[in-house]
Design an enzyme around this catalytic site. Structure first.
Site, PDB file in Angstrom:
ATOM      1  N   LYS A  80      34.744  56.079  -0.532  1.00 30.51           N
ATOM      2  CA  LYS A  80      33.751  55.666   0.472  1.00 30.51           C
ATOM      3  C   LYS A  80      32.397  55.489  -0.199  1.00 30.51           C
ATOM      4  O   LYS A  80      32.027  56.285  -1.076  1.00 30.51           O
ATOM      5  CB  LYS A  80      33.679  56.734   1.571  1.00 30.51           C
ATOM      6  CG  LYS A  80      32.815  56.354   2.763  1.00 30.51           C
ATOM      7  CD  LYS A  80      32.867  57.446   3.826  1.00 30.51           C
ATOM      8  CE  LYS A  80      32.052  57.087   5.060  1.00 30.51           C
ATOM      9  NZ  LYS A  80      32.106  58.145   6.093  1.00 30.51           N
ATOM     10  N   SER A 155      33.304  56.443  10.526  1.00 29.23           N
ATOM     11  CA  SER A 155      32.619  55.500   9.669  1.00 29.23           C
ATOM     12  C   SER A 155      33.395  55.164   8.396  1.00 29.23           C
ATOM     13  O   SER A 155      33.047  54.199   7.729  1.00 29.23           O
ATOM     14  CB  SER A 155      31.237  56.041   9.316  1.00 29.23           C
ATOM     15  OG  SER A 155      31.343  57.252   8.590  1.00 29.23           O
ATOM     16  N   SER A 179      34.432  60.955  11.160  1.00 28.18           N
ATOM     17  CA  SER A 179      34.515  59.733  10.362  1.00 28.18           C
ATOM     18  C   SER A 179      35.728  59.589   9.455  1.00 28.18           C
ATOM     19  O   SER A 179      35.977  58.496   8.948  1.00 28.18           O
ATOM     20  CB  SER A 179      33.250  59.571   9.529  1.00 28.18           C
ATOM     21  OG  SER A 179      32.247  59.059  10.346  1.00 28.18           O
TER      22      SER A 179
HETATM   23  N1  GLN Z   1      30.585  58.752  14.921  1.00 28.33           N
HETATM   24  C1  GLN Z   1      29.884  59.937  14.557  1.00 28.33           C
HETATM   25  C2  GLN Z   1      28.429  59.615  14.354  1.00 28.33           C
HETATM   26  O1  GLN Z   1      28.110  58.501  14.465  1.00 28.33           O
HETATM   27  C3  GLN Z   1      30.466  60.569  13.346  1.00 28.33           C
HETATM   28  C4  GLN Z   1      30.132  59.875  12.101  1.00 28.33           C
HETATM   29  C5  GLN Z   1      30.628  60.612  10.888  1.00 28.33           C
HETATM   30  O2  GLN Z   1      31.496  61.457  10.970  1.00 28.33           O
HETATM   31  N2  GLN Z   1      30.002  60.337   9.755  1.00 28.33           N
HETATM   32  O3  GLN Z   1      27.630  60.441  14.086  1.00 28.33           O
END
Ligand code: GLN
Length: 488
Positions: A80, A155, A179
């Protein structure tokens, strides 16, 4: 064309060790695969083809010389793009870091390299990991291989999409509020968020430190356990890293759930959770019951406050973490130098960050400001403590907690992005594990038409072995993980 890209990590390692497979040929086949398919889905921001081939040749040489080349020998790993890789561009999918080449490797990268993994590229994500759909990337959306009009989740959407298309054999993601698990569920792969402190965060570009962990993503539970084994363990460079003995997580994988007590919080099945998703989850639990597990329904009342409390904490930490990007110390800088320092900062940040990132910085700054600190931030921390306490209680009488990973199936690109609250709602079932620090895995557990559904299994702190065992048993006795998208 050779189909070497179809091997699992376990198969690659075995064949490379027995000299049946040349790492170079296998890596070539993965690179070919990316060239062939990535145009459709846009899983990668950067593909490190040359470097990967060079590393592959070196590993082949070591093997030829009869030397040990590590526990992940030769395996193609996608990373990532918020995990620092020395000399390889690490953008966080943001214009702010469009040209950032880290001068060092994250600790997890050092570990996978030592064990012979081959980094194949950096994957697409929501900007600074803020999102659940990979739509906020400065480098364009990643498409869900199961339906190109839909999101892959986020994400870590690029990592999940790359895996299901066999454009990588293993992948690393990060999980602040879901994410890893969300895209794992939406792309029908396996993704695990480790217990807070199990995996070093050194070199992970921070979004919300107190919530996030780097974790493994793979097509099978075995591969996921293998990657976790390599990346976990104490790291003096991360002050929140737990100093515990290392474990080999593959040794927990047996086809047996006889002694497992499952709890299902009714709050995981309330408003906002799609009926068809619930059906898939119940069928999964019935399957586990058939295999010998027992289950009971429980209630964790404070869970209804999990989402707002998560967003207050995450945004507050983000506003502080992202303060360093001003175009002077770090990051994107406009060519215009007009005005005093505050004008220069504002201009760089306005143009360097996307809309969602700016929204969160502003909301987080607000929640932390003198007049509102107690009302928002402190209150959110209190709720967090309450949820943790109720989790502890529930786990006294159960080994794992289960629910769907996502409340709804993968949605259409563009459907939610202009309505932030509806996007935040998608994290309903994943954020509790981050607020409490408990480990959680998502495994494929069904389809609604062609759209994947994931089962979430949450475990006790540092009991990754048990959730992996339950996931493994489920995988062994079902076929969902074998299905592939039609564009495959
Ligand atoms: N969707 C969640 C957020 O926007 C989690 C994102 C993540 O785990 N990095 O904060």
């Amino acid at each position: 064309m050779s189909r070497l890209f179809e091997y699992s990590a376990g198969e690659v390692i075995e064949r490379v060790r027995s000299r049946e497979l040349s790492v170079e040929e296998y890596i070539e086949s993965i690179i070919e695969r990316i060239r062939d398919k990535d145009e459709l889905i846009n899983a990668y921001i950067t593909v490190t083809a040359e470097e990967a081939l060079e590393t592959a040749r070196k590993i082949d040489e070591r093997i030829r010389d009869g030397k040990d080349a590590g526990r992940l020998v030769g395996v193609a790993l996608a990373v990532k793009d918020n995990i620092c890789t020395k000399g390889i561009k690490t953008t966080c999918a943001s214009r702010m870091l469009e040209n950032f080449y880290p001068p060092y490797d994250a600790s997890v990268i050092e570990r996978v390299k030592e064990e012979g993994a081959v980094i194949i590229g950096k994957t697409n994500m929501d900007e600074f990991a803020m999102g659940s759909s990979t739509e906020t990337s400065y480098f364009g959306v990643t498409r869900n291989p199961w339906d190109l009009a839909r999101v892959p989740g986020g994400s870590s959407g690029g990592s999940a999409a790359a895996l299901v298309m066999n454009e990588a054999t293993l992948a690393l993601g990060s999980d602040t509020g879901g994410s890893i698990r969300c895209p794992a569920s939406y792309c029908s792969i396996v993704g695990l968020k480790p217990t807070y402190g199990l995996v070093s965060r050194y070199g992970l570009i921070a979004y919300a430190n107190s919530l996030e962990q780097i974790g493994p993503m793979a097509r099978t539970v075995y591969d996921c356990a293998l990657l976790l084994t390599v990346i976990s363990g104490f790291d003096p460079k991360d002050s929140t890293s737990a100093n515990l003995p290392c474990k080999d997580y593959t040794t927990y994988l047996r086809d047996d759930v006889e002694d497992i007590r499952v709890s299902v919080p009714k709050e995981f099945l309330g408003e906002g959770v799609d009926d068809k998703v619930k059906d898939c989850m119940w069928r999964a639990i019935e399957k586990l019951e058939e295999l010998g597990a027992s289950y009971r329904e429980v209630s964790i009342p404070s869970l209804k406050y999990a989402l707002p409390s998560y967003y207050i904490i995450a945004m507050s930490e983000a506003s502080s973490n992202l303060a360093r990007y001003d175009g002077i110390r770090y990051g994107f800088k406009t060519s215009e130098s007009e005005g005093d320092w505050s004008k220069v900062y504002s201009r760089n940040r306005r143009l360097g960050f996307g809309l969602e990132v700016r929204r969160r910085i502003m909301l987080g700054t607000y929640a932390l400001s003198a007049g509102y600190y107690n009302r928002y931030y402190i209150k959110a921390l209190k709720i967090r403590a309450l949820i943790r306490r109720e989790f502890e209680e529930t786990f006294k009488e159960s080994d794992v907690m289960m629910g769907p990973t996502m409340p709804v199936p993968p949605f259409k690109i563009g459907e939610r992005i202009n309505d932030p609250l509806s996007l935040y709602m998608c994290d309903l079932l994943t954020v509790p594990a981050n607020l409490t620090g408990y480990p959680a895995i998502s495994v494929p557990c069904g389809f609604i038409g062609d759209l994947p559904v994931g089962l979430q299994i949450i475990g006790k702190p540092f009991d990754e072995g048990t959730i992996l065992r339950v996931a493994y048993t489920f995988e062994r006795n079902t076929d969902f993980h074998k299905r592939r998208p039609c564009i495959f």
